[in-house]
Write a protein that holds these residues in place. Structure first.
Motif, PDB file in Angstrom:
ATOM      1  N   MET A 154     100.674  71.036  29.469  1.00 19.76           N
ATOM      2  CA  MET A 154     102.119  71.204  29.633  1.00 19.76           C
ATOM      3  C   MET A 154     102.635  72.219  28.624  1.00 19.76           C
ATOM      4  SD  MET A 154     103.267  67.193  30.199  1.00 19.76           S
ATOM      5  CE  MET A 154     105.003  67.629  30.319  1.00 19.76           C
ATOM      6  N   ASP A 155     103.654  72.949  29.025  1.00 15.61           N
ATOM      7  CA  ASP A 155     104.245  73.919  28.113  1.00 15.61           C
ATOM      8  C   ASP A 155     104.863  73.230  26.900  1.00 15.61           C
ATOM      9  OD1 ASP A 155     103.519  75.799  29.996  1.00 15.61           O
ATOM     10  OD2 ASP A 155     105.478  75.761  30.989  1.00 15.61           O
ATOM     11  N   ASN A 156     105.520  72.131  27.151  1.00  9.61           N
ATOM     12  CA  ASN A 156     106.142  71.341  26.090  1.00  9.61           C
ATOM     13  C   ASN A 156     106.049  69.882  26.511  1.00  9.61           C
ATOM     14  OD1 ASN A 156     107.881  69.987  24.288  1.00  9.61           O
ATOM     15  ND2 ASN A 156     109.163  71.811  24.051  1.00  9.61           N
ATOM     16  N   PRO A 157     105.525  68.996  25.667  1.00 11.65           N
ATOM     17  CA  PRO A 157     105.392  67.586  26.071  1.00 11.65           C
ATOM     18  C   PRO A 157     106.710  66.938  26.455  1.00 11.65           C
ATOM     19  CG  PRO A 157     104.091  68.020  24.102  1.00 11.65           C
ATOM     20  CD  PRO A 157     104.932  69.236  24.333  1.00 11.65           C
ATOM     21  N   HIS A 158     107.842  67.473  25.957  1.00 12.74           N
ATOM     22  CA  HIS A 158     109.146  66.861  26.213  1.00 12.74           C
ATOM     23  C   HIS A 158     109.835  67.435  27.447  1.00 12.74           C
ATOM     24  CE1 HIS A 158     108.799  64.944  22.260  1.00 12.74           C
ATOM     25  NE2 HIS A 158     108.455  66.137  21.786  1.00 12.74           N
ATOM     26  N   THR A 159     109.270  68.436  28.070  1.00  9.71           N
ATOM     27  CA  THR A 159     109.841  69.021  29.290  1.00  9.71           C
ATOM     28  C   THR A 159     108.825  68.908  30.426  1.00  9.71           C
ATOM     29  OG1 THR A 159     109.019  71.241  28.730  1.00  9.71           O
ATOM     30  CG2 THR A 159     111.220  70.637  27.929  1.00  9.71           C
ATOM     31  N   GLU A 160     109.283  69.206  31.644  1.00  3.50           N
ATOM     32  CA  GLU A 160     108.435  69.008  32.814  1.00  3.50           C
ATOM     33  C   GLU A 160     107.583  70.219  33.165  1.00  3.50           C
ATOM     34  OE1 GLU A 160     110.281  67.489  36.250  1.00  3.50           O
ATOM     35  OE2 GLU A 160     111.121  65.723  35.273  1.00  3.50           O
ATOM     36  N   GLY A 161     107.627  71.264  32.383  1.00  2.85           N
ATOM     37  CA  GLY A 161     106.831  72.445  32.688  1.00  2.85           C
ATOM     38  C   GLY A 161     105.340  72.149  32.703  1.00  2.85           C
ATOM     39  N   GLY A 162     104.686  72.338  33.861  1.00  3.01           N
ATOM     40  CA  GLY A 162     103.253  72.066  33.992  1.00  3.01           C
ATOM     41  C   GLY A 162     102.896  70.616  34.128  1.00  3.01           C
ATOM     42  N   SER A 163     103.871  69.748  34.333  1.00  2.00           N
ATOM     43  CA  SER A 163     103.588  68.311  34.343  1.00  2.00           C
ATOM     44  C   SER A 163     102.868  67.870  35.615  1.00  2.00           C
ATOM     45  CB  SER A 163     104.897  67.525  34.202  1.00  2.00           C
ATOM     46  OG  SER A 163     105.777  67.842  35.279  1.00  2.00           O
ATOM     47  N   GLN A 164     102.975  68.658  36.705  1.00  2.00           N
ATOM     48  CA  GLN A 164     102.322  68.266  37.953  1.00  2.00           C
ATOM     49  C   GLN A 164     101.564  69.435  38.567  1.00  2.00           C
ATOM     50  OE1 GLN A 164     104.594  65.669  40.629  1.00  2.00           O
ATOM     51  NE2 GLN A 164     106.235  65.568  39.098  1.00  2.00           N
ATOM     52  N   ASP A 165     100.958  70.244  37.723  1.00  2.00           N
ATOM     53  CA  ASP A 165     100.183  71.390  38.192  1.00  2.00           C
ATOM     54  C   ASP A 165      98.754  70.981  38.511  1.00  2.00           C
ATOM     55  OD1 ASP A 165     102.370  72.960  37.867  1.00  2.00           O
ATOM     56  OD2 ASP A 165     101.696  73.940  36.028  1.00  2.00           O
ATOM     57  N   TYR A 166      98.125  71.768  39.395  1.00  2.00           N
ATOM     58  CA  TYR A 166      96.692  71.638  39.625  1.00  2.00           C
ATOM     59  C   TYR A 166      95.958  72.445  38.555  1.00  2.00           C
ATOM     60  CZ  TYR A 166      97.440  69.405  44.134  1.00  2.00           C
ATOM     61  OH  TYR A 166      97.795  68.528  45.130  1.00  2.00           O
ATOM     62  N   CYS A 167      95.035  71.816  37.868  1.00  2.00           N
ATOM     63  CA  CYS A 167      94.369  72.427  36.727  1.00  2.00           C
ATOM     64  C   CYS A 167      92.853  72.401  36.920  1.00  2.00           C
ATOM     65  CB  CYS A 167      94.739  71.716  35.428  1.00  2.00           C
ATOM     66  SG  CYS A 167      96.521  71.701  35.107  1.00  2.00           S
ATOM     67  N   SER A 168      92.190  73.207  36.103  1.00  2.00           N
ATOM     68  CA  SER A 168      90.737  73.310  36.193  1.00  2.00           C
ATOM     69  C   SER A 168      90.172  73.584  34.816  1.00  2.00           C
ATOM     70  CB  SER A 168      90.347  74.425  37.174  1.00  2.00           C
ATOM     71  OG  SER A 168      88.966  74.643  37.134  1.00  2.00           O
ATOM     72  N   VAL A 169      89.103  72.890  34.486  1.00  2.00           N
ATOM     73  CA  VAL A 169      88.352  73.135  33.251  1.00  2.00           C
ATOM     74  C   VAL A 169      87.024  73.749  33.668  1.00  2.00           C
ATOM     75  CG1 VAL A 169      87.328  72.127  31.191  1.00  2.00           C
ATOM     76  CG2 VAL A 169      89.475  71.207  32.096  1.00  2.00           C
ATOM     77  N   HIS A 170      86.873  75.029  33.391  1.00  2.00           N
ATOM     78  CA  HIS A 170      85.692  75.753  33.845  1.00  2.00           C
ATOM     79  C   HIS A 170      84.545  75.607  32.854  1.00  2.00           C
ATOM     80  CE1 HIS A 170      83.231  79.193  35.248  1.00  2.00           C
ATOM     81  NE2 HIS A 170      83.747  78.882  36.412  1.00  2.00           N
TER      82      HIS A 170
END
Length: 282
Positions: A154-170
């Motif tokens: 997340m961009d900031n733990p206190h905001t919703e930015g990136g809170s429900q994104d699809y992510c990948s650890v390569h």
């Protein structure tokens, strides 16, 4: 005076007509320019949209969040995901500590070489990846190791930015080689108290597939067997003789073309007269 007035009025009308035509021309020119600007802006907008879509399809290697890939591209490994376990402080009913553990178990006796781990974030601020690896050909027990520590989701733990994104650890992001893995442990952290629950969804383990060795062109050429065989020319004329005859025919053709005359050739006339016997009546 009347004639002069008519001429003056005619000049005024002609001047007004010229002004109207000039105004129409300016209006037309401005309209064409506006249309060109709108088309150019539309092209730039379409170009930006296409570039954005291409970026979304390819993803950014420097970011942990990638677009979700279709199931047809890569087949995930079979695994079982245990329910998330939240760590508590004190009694069971006490507030969450902001730490959650999710275990992903791979089939027993079938270790997997991991290419990447994909998931959908649900209000998790950081993730740590630990792997249970077993050395091949050794009877030693498997050991846990940390492959990636506190990857921000997340961009900031206190905001919703990136809170429900699809992510990948390569695979390239991990600090150890994710080979011969029997279990994966994801440690989730959310330091903000704004979110009651946090976890990861749609977790998939994509196995690493060794690329098939491509044979070099030189190797292919070296495998070719050169067969030194002469074609069977039995029963055919000598090529040198045929070539010489063709050259003579070509030379004769050139001579005949150069000696052509425009005079007509008479077929039945003799000294300007015709022999009655050579003529036939039809």
């Amino acid at each position: 005076m009347r004639e002069g007035q008519r001429e003056t009025n005619g000049d005024i009308d002609e001047h007004r007509q010229t002004e109207r035509e000039a105004e129409r021309h300016r209006t037309y020119t401005d309209g064409v320019r506006d249309i060109d600007r709108m088309r150019e802006g539309q092209r730039e907008t379409n170009g930006d949209i296409d570039e954005h879509r291409q970026t979304e399809r390819e993803g950014s290697p420097s970011s942990p969040c990638f677009p979700r890939m279709s199931a047809e591209d890569r087949k995930p490994a079979s695994c079982s995901i245990k329910p998330p376990v939240y760590l508590h402080i004190g009694d069971v009913d006490a507030a969450h500590s902001g730490v959650c553990v999710v275990d992903v178990c791979l089939p027993f006796g079938k270790p997997v070489d991991i290419e990447e781990i994909t998931f959908k974030n649900y209000y998790t601020a950081y993730v740590t990846v630990r792997l249970l690896r077993r050395s091949p050909g050794h009877e030693a027990p498997a050991k846990w190791c940390t492959a990636l520590r506190d990857l921000p989701l997340m961009d900031n733990p206190h905001t919703e930015g990136g809170s429900q994104d699809y992510c990948s650890v390569h695979r390239a992001q991990m600090q150890v080689e994710p080979d011969h893995v029997t279990s994966v442990r994801l440690i989730l952290r959310q330091p903000s108290s704004a979110w009651l629950t946090f976890s990861l969804e749609e977790i998939q383990i994509i196995p690493h597939v060794q690329p098939s060795p491509e044979k070099e062109v030189s190797d292919w050429l070296s495998d070719l067997t050169l067969v030194d065989q002469h074609p069977d020319l039995e029963g055919l004329p000598d090529p040198q003789t045929v070539s010489s005859s063709l050259q003579q025919m070509w030379a004769l053709t050139e001579v005949m073309q150069s000696n052509q005359t425009s005079a007509s050739i008479g077929r039945y006339d003799v000294d300007g007269c015709y022999d009655i016997k050579l003529l036939s009546l039809t």
